[in-house]
Enzyme design. Structure first.
Site, PDB file in Angstrom:
ATOM      1  N   ASN A  64       0.860  -1.210   0.058  1.00  0.00           N
ATOM      2  CA  ASN A  64      -0.279  -0.101   0.018  1.00  0.00           C
ATOM      3  C   ASN A  64       1.091   1.520   0.061  1.00  0.00           C
ATOM      4  O   ASN A  64       1.486   1.724   0.898  1.00  0.00           O
ATOM      5  CB  ASN A  64      -0.794  -0.127   1.298  1.00  0.00           C
ATOM      6  CG  ASN A  64      -2.072   1.032   1.029  1.00  0.00           C
ATOM      7  OD1 ASN A  64      -2.121   1.619   0.056  1.00  0.00           O
ATOM      8  ND2 ASN A  64      -2.888   0.982   2.173  1.00  0.00           N
ATOM      9  N   HIS A 106     -14.865  -4.292  11.123  1.00  0.00           N
ATOM     10  CA  HIS A 106     -14.753  -2.932  11.605  1.00  0.00           C
ATOM     11  C   HIS A 106     -15.969  -2.191  11.892  1.00  0.00           C
ATOM     12  O   HIS A 106     -16.625  -1.931  10.936  1.00  0.00           O
ATOM     13  CB  HIS A 106     -13.816  -2.161  10.587  1.00  0.00           C
ATOM     14  CG  HIS A 106     -12.223  -2.552  10.465  1.00  0.00           C
ATOM     15  ND1 HIS A 106     -11.291  -1.694   9.883  1.00  0.00           N
ATOM     16  CD2 HIS A 106     -11.805  -3.761  10.773  1.00  0.00           C
ATOM     17  CE1 HIS A 106     -10.239  -2.530  10.072  1.00  0.00           C
ATOM     18  NE2 HIS A 106     -10.525  -3.621  10.456  1.00  0.00           N
ATOM     19  N   ARG A 136     -13.823  -4.837  15.885  1.00  0.00           N
ATOM     20  CA  ARG A 136     -13.078  -3.539  16.112  1.00  0.00           C
ATOM     21  C   ARG A 136     -13.686  -2.437  16.240  1.00  0.00           C
ATOM     22  O   ARG A 136     -14.453  -1.960  15.315  1.00  0.00           O
ATOM     23  CB  ARG A 136     -11.713  -3.632  15.193  1.00  0.00           C
ATOM     24  CG  ARG A 136     -10.692  -2.926  15.342  1.00  0.00           C
ATOM     25  CD  ARG A 136      -9.662  -2.392  14.608  1.00  0.00           C
ATOM     26  NE  ARG A 136      -9.762  -1.525  13.442  1.00  0.00           N
ATOM     27  CZ  ARG A 136      -9.094  -0.978  12.807  1.00  0.00           C
ATOM     28  NH1 ARG A 136      -7.869  -1.445  12.455  1.00  0.00           N
ATOM     29  NH2 ARG A 136      -9.483   0.269  12.137  1.00  0.00           N
ATOM     30  N   TYR A 164      -7.335   8.908  12.225  1.00  0.00           N
ATOM     31  CA  TYR A 164      -7.167   7.658  11.625  1.00  0.00           C
ATOM     32  C   TYR A 164      -7.777   6.343  11.851  1.00  0.00           C
ATOM     33  O   TYR A 164      -8.048   6.252  13.154  1.00  0.00           O
ATOM     34  CB  TYR A 164      -5.492   7.412  11.558  1.00  0.00           C
ATOM     35  CG  TYR A 164      -5.046   6.138  10.484  1.00  0.00           C
ATOM     36  CD1 TYR A 164      -4.747   6.553   9.265  1.00  0.00           C
ATOM     37  CD2 TYR A 164      -4.637   5.146  10.758  1.00  0.00           C
ATOM     38  CE1 TYR A 164      -4.249   5.815   8.205  1.00  0.00           C
ATOM     39  CE2 TYR A 164      -4.240   3.984  10.214  1.00  0.00           C
ATOM     40  CZ  TYR A 164      -4.133   4.400   8.894  1.00  0.00           C
ATOM     41  OH  TYR A 164      -3.570   3.364   7.811  1.00  0.00           O
ATOM     42  N   ASP A 216      -7.378  -0.689  17.744  1.00  0.00           N
ATOM     43  CA  ASP A 216      -6.215  -0.481  17.168  1.00  0.00           C
ATOM     44  C   ASP A 216      -5.600   0.836  17.592  1.00  0.00           C
ATOM     45  O   ASP A 216      -6.238   1.923  17.281  1.00  0.00           O
ATOM     46  CB  ASP A 216      -6.554  -0.495  15.597  1.00  0.00           C
ATOM     47  CG  ASP A 216      -5.054  -0.401  14.794  1.00  0.00           C
ATOM     48  OD1 ASP A 216      -4.087  -0.314  15.415  1.00  0.00           O
ATOM     49  OD2 ASP A 216      -4.988  -1.068  13.901  1.00  0.00           O
ATOM     50  N   HIS A 237      -2.665   2.158  16.537  1.00  0.00           N
ATOM     51  CA  HIS A 237      -1.955   2.690  15.080  1.00  0.00           C
ATOM     52  C   HIS A 237      -0.458   3.195  15.569  1.00  0.00           C
ATOM     53  O   HIS A 237      -0.057   4.121  15.109  1.00  0.00           O
ATOM     54  CB  HIS A 237      -2.794   3.682  14.365  1.00  0.00           C
ATOM     55  CG  HIS A 237      -4.024   3.022  13.670  1.00  0.00           C
ATOM     56  ND1 HIS A 237      -5.434   3.462  14.269  1.00  0.00           N
ATOM     57  CD2 HIS A 237      -4.322   1.955  12.883  1.00  0.00           C
ATOM     58  CE1 HIS A 237      -6.318   2.587  13.326  1.00  0.00           C
ATOM     59  NE2 HIS A 237      -5.638   1.963  12.755  1.00  0.00           N
ATOM     60  N   GLU A 243      -4.189  -3.334  19.806  1.00  0.00           N
ATOM     61  CA  GLU A 243      -3.367  -3.577  18.605  1.00  0.00           C
ATOM     62  C   GLU A 243      -2.220  -2.375  18.383  1.00  0.00           C
ATOM     63  O   GLU A 243      -2.736  -1.360  18.390  1.00  0.00           O
ATOM     64  CB  GLU A 243      -4.234  -3.667  17.155  1.00  0.00           C
ATOM     65  CG  GLU A 243      -3.291  -3.992  16.074  1.00  0.00           C
ATOM     66  CD  GLU A 243      -4.469  -3.969  14.574  1.00  0.00           C
ATOM     67  OE1 GLU A 243      -3.701  -3.769  13.676  1.00  0.00           O
ATOM     68  OE2 GLU A 243      -5.404  -4.253  14.969  1.00  0.00           O
ATOM     69  N   GLU A 276       1.336  -6.269  11.721  1.00  0.00           N
ATOM     70  CA  GLU A 276       1.122  -5.977  10.322  1.00  0.00           C
ATOM     71  C   GLU A 276       1.993  -5.430   9.292  1.00  0.00           C
ATOM     72  O   GLU A 276       1.829  -5.564   8.137  1.00  0.00           O
ATOM     73  CB  GLU A 276      -0.012  -5.091  10.068  1.00  0.00           C
ATOM     74  CG  GLU A 276      -0.185  -3.850  10.499  1.00  0.00           C
ATOM     75  CD  GLU A 276      -1.358  -3.221  10.228  1.00  0.00           C
ATOM     76  OE1 GLU A 276      -1.661  -2.374   9.504  1.00  0.00           O
ATOM     77  OE2 GLU A 276      -2.445  -3.344  11.046  1.00  0.00           O
ATOM     78  N   ARG A 319       0.721 -10.327  13.941  1.00  0.00           N
ATOM     79  CA  ARG A 319      -0.114  -9.750  12.936  1.00  0.00           C
ATOM     80  C   ARG A 319       0.506  -9.928  11.672  1.00  0.00           C
ATOM     81  O   ARG A 319      -0.183  -9.231  10.668  1.00  0.00           O
ATOM     82  CB  ARG A 319      -0.857  -8.587  13.009  1.00  0.00           C
ATOM     83  CG  ARG A 319      -1.658  -8.495  14.626  1.00  0.00           C
ATOM     84  CD  ARG A 319      -2.597  -7.548  14.520  1.00  0.00           C
ATOM     85  NE  ARG A 319      -3.744  -7.673  13.839  1.00  0.00           N
ATOM     86  CZ  ARG A 319      -3.918  -7.021  12.538  1.00  0.00           C
ATOM     87  NH1 ARG A 319      -3.208  -5.877  12.447  1.00  0.00           N
ATOM     88  NH2 ARG A 319      -4.857  -7.376  11.799  1.00  0.00           N
ATOM     89  N   HIS A 322      -3.486  -9.620   9.713  1.00  0.00           N
ATOM     90  CA  HIS A 322      -3.894  -8.191   9.204  1.00  0.00           C
ATOM     91  C   HIS A 322      -4.835  -8.671   7.641  1.00  0.00           C
ATOM     92  O   HIS A 322      -4.267  -9.565   6.894  1.00  0.00           O
ATOM     93  CB  HIS A 322      -2.887  -7.473   8.594  1.00  0.00           C
ATOM     94  CG  HIS A 322      -2.981  -6.011   7.923  1.00  0.00           C
ATOM     95  ND1 HIS A 322      -3.993  -5.275   8.467  1.00  0.00           N
ATOM     96  CD2 HIS A 322      -2.955  -5.572   6.451  1.00  0.00           C
ATOM     97  CE1 HIS A 322      -4.014  -4.082   7.542  1.00  0.00           C
ATOM     98  NE2 HIS A 322      -3.265  -4.357   6.677  1.00  0.00           N
ATOM     99  N   ASP A 370      -6.269  -3.154   1.772  1.00  0.00           N
ATOM    100  CA  ASP A 370      -4.750  -2.998   0.900  1.00  0.00           C
ATOM    101  C   ASP A 370      -4.168  -4.378   0.621  1.00  0.00           C
ATOM    102  O   ASP A 370      -3.371  -4.313   0.175  1.00  0.00           O
ATOM    103  CB  ASP A 370      -4.035  -2.014   1.943  1.00  0.00           C
ATOM    104  CG  ASP A 370      -3.617  -2.734   3.071  1.00  0.00           C
ATOM    105  OD1 ASP A 370      -4.380  -3.307   3.547  1.00  0.00           O
ATOM    106  OD2 ASP A 370      -2.640  -2.406   3.553  1.00  0.00           O
ATOM    107  N   GLU A 372      -8.344 -10.736  10.412  1.00  0.00           N
ATOM    108  CA  GLU A 372      -9.234  -9.376  10.259  1.00  0.00           C
ATOM    109  C   GLU A 372      -9.812  -9.560   8.841  1.00  0.00           C
ATOM    110  O   GLU A 372      -9.499 -10.113   7.974  1.00  0.00           O
ATOM    111  CB  GLU A 372      -8.178  -8.464   9.977  1.00  0.00           C
ATOM    112  CG  GLU A 372      -8.553  -6.963   9.887  1.00  0.00           C
ATOM    113  CD  GLU A 372      -7.788  -5.744   9.735  1.00  0.00           C
ATOM    114  OE1 GLU A 372      -7.896  -4.658   9.922  1.00  0.00           O
ATOM    115  OE2 GLU A 372      -6.438  -6.196   9.565  1.00  0.00           O
ATOM    116  N   TRP A 417       3.522   7.685  14.711  1.00  0.00           N
ATOM    117  CA  TRP A 417       3.226   6.748  13.638  1.00  0.00           C
ATOM    118  C   TRP A 417       3.733   7.231  12.290  1.00  0.00           C
ATOM    119  O   TRP A 417       3.597   8.484  12.225  1.00  0.00           O
ATOM    120  CB  TRP A 417       1.798   6.551  13.751  1.00  0.00           C
ATOM    121  CG  TRP A 417       1.216   5.562  12.825  1.00  0.00           C
ATOM    122  CD1 TRP A 417       1.414   4.485  12.714  1.00  0.00           C
ATOM    123  CD2 TRP A 417       0.785   5.874  11.629  1.00  0.00           C
ATOM    124  NE1 TRP A 417       0.830   3.573  11.748  1.00  0.00           N
ATOM    125  CE2 TRP A 417       0.426   4.786  10.894  1.00  0.00           C
ATOM    126  CE3 TRP A 417       0.379   7.051  10.824  1.00  0.00           C
ATOM    127  CZ2 TRP A 417      -0.020   4.634   9.527  1.00  0.00           C
ATOM    128  CZ3 TRP A 417      -0.279   7.041   9.716  1.00  0.00           C
ATOM    129  CH2 TRP A 417      -0.751   5.780   9.007  1.00  0.00           C
TER     130      TRP A 417
END
Length: 403
Positions: free
Chosen positions: A38, A123, A148, A160, A211, A213, A237, A263, A284, A313, A317, A340, A403
């Site tokens: 991605n 999600h 999630r 995000y 998550d 992130h 996560e 991931e 993951r 994951h 993507d 997921e 991040w």
């Protein structure tokens, strides 16, 4: 011998970009593998076309392990997301060919099924807690046993992991990276109330996940994990950036909330300290980012020694080719945890017709020979590549976030 006579890369964008490798043998059997990275898709396409495919022609497609080692060790420059995605695409395609020649679904060649299906999580996200809970209820009504939860952070214009109003969630959202503002303090105040409300509405028979992130320091993540303990999360996560694996020690010492990460991992070496020291509960890593089925099975076997389970994951993507590979892998390994699931769009499903299915909160890869996924090249050719980047987050003072 199943001699490889051709291999080519197919780039398509049915609502988002996908890179697919298609390998053909002398007897006309073809196999496909996902090579999507991605935001850096064309880097992998070039790596395959310019450096990998010339090395495949004339080789025996049955020699999966030898080809994997050749591509990993023979390049000298090892690891990294571009290299490992390219290797993964080859590996998936070769497993697809081998299983088709055997006339079996791939999971049968991986030892057979260890369970009836792979539990998946969906999600649920929204701008507010109320919207997120409504989405969670919808998922439960559709049969999901795990959800999630991500909600907008009060005081921030965007968050995000949360879709824009009226749109599907797609993290890669601009021809150049969009920038957003982030506040750890505002975020930390918002998470526990979300899960308090979720347990009130959904009860205790639904697995809840969250998550982070990668956006917290270890001590901040430890605090959040402790605050979420009363709500019994399935996992928290990506609590903190994982480059410094020892950072998870501090989180582990302070909270019993289960931890998941990985991931963006590329090899077993990214997992080594986290698994050996039992600093995580779920790894993951994905089939496409971690070198294919061959290498992901090694990671799973290593994790099994330490009672760490898989939780691959599975966002959009990754193409349906990777989802199928993940399901064959998940159905077969003894320490599967959860998978997921972000459903692809109708356009994507049409380009990649597949045998896998969802029922009662679980997915099954199906019993078609091979991976059970093909690519409709005529449809794929209609959708040209569109450059898309993942967003960049800054703190409110302009500093780039963790991040």
């Amino acid at each position: 011998m199943a001699e490889i006579i051709s291999a080519r890369v197919i780039v398509t964008c049915p609502d988002r970009n996908f890179v697919t490798l298609k390998i053909e043998t002398a007897d006309g059997v073809t196999g496909i593998g996902d090579a999507t990275l991605n935001g850096r898709e064309l880097a992998v396409a070039s790596y395959l076309e310019d450096h990998v495919i010339p090395c495949l022609i004339g080789r025996d497609a049955h020699r999966i392990e030898d080809i994997w080692q050749y591509l990993y060790k023979g390049a000298y420059w090892r690891r990294g997301p571009v290299t490992m995605c390219a290797i993964a695409a080859v590996d998936m395609a070769l497993w697809d060919i081998k299983a088709k020649l055997a006339g079996l679904p791939l999971y049968q060649l991986l030892g057979g099924a260890s369970r009836d299906g792979c539990m998946v999580y969906g999600h649920a996200n929204g701008a507010t807690i109320e919207e997120t809970i409504e989405e969670a209820v919808r998922h439960v009504e559709e049969g999901y046993k795990a959800v999630r939860l991500q909600a907008g952070v009060p005081g921030l214009k965007s968050t995000y992991g949360v879709a824009k109003p009226g749109q599907r969630y797609e993290p890669a959202d601009g021809a150049l990276p969009t920038e957003s503002l982030w506040s750890t303090e505002k975020y930390l105040r918002s998470v526990a109330p979300l899960f308090e409300k979720a347990r009130e509405v959904l009860g205790w028979d639904v697995h809840l996940l969250h998550d982070v992130h990668h956006r917290l320091t270890p001590i901040e993540a430890a605090r959040l994990g402790k605050e979420l303990e009363p709500y019994r999360l399935f996992w928290m996560e990506d609590a903190t950036p994982s480059e410094n694996q020892a950072g998870f020690r501090l989180i582990r010492e302070k909270t019993t909330t289960p931890l998941a990460v990985g991931e963006i991992f590329n090899t077993i070496w990214d997992t080594k300290q986290l698994i050996e020291e039992q600093l995580i509960d779920y790894v993951r890593a994905t089939v496409v980012h971690a070198g294919g089925i061959t290498h992901l099975r090694r990671i799973a076997a290593f994790a099994d020694l330490y009672q760490v389970r898989t939780g691959c994951h599975g966002a959009t993507d990754l193409s349906p080719v990777c989802m199928a590979a993940a399901l064959h892998f998940g159905l077969s390994v003894p320490n599967f945890g959860i998978q997921e699931l972000m459903p692809h769009t109708a356009k994507t499903d049409a380009v990649f017709p597949h045998a896998y299915s969802f029922k009662d909160g679980m997915m099954h890869p199906g019993d078609a020979p091979g991976l059970g996924v093909e690519i409709d090249e005529e449809r794929a050719a209609k959708y040209e590549y569109k450059r898309a980047y993942l967003p960049v987050a800054r703190l409110e003072d302009g500093t780039l976030s963790n991040w």
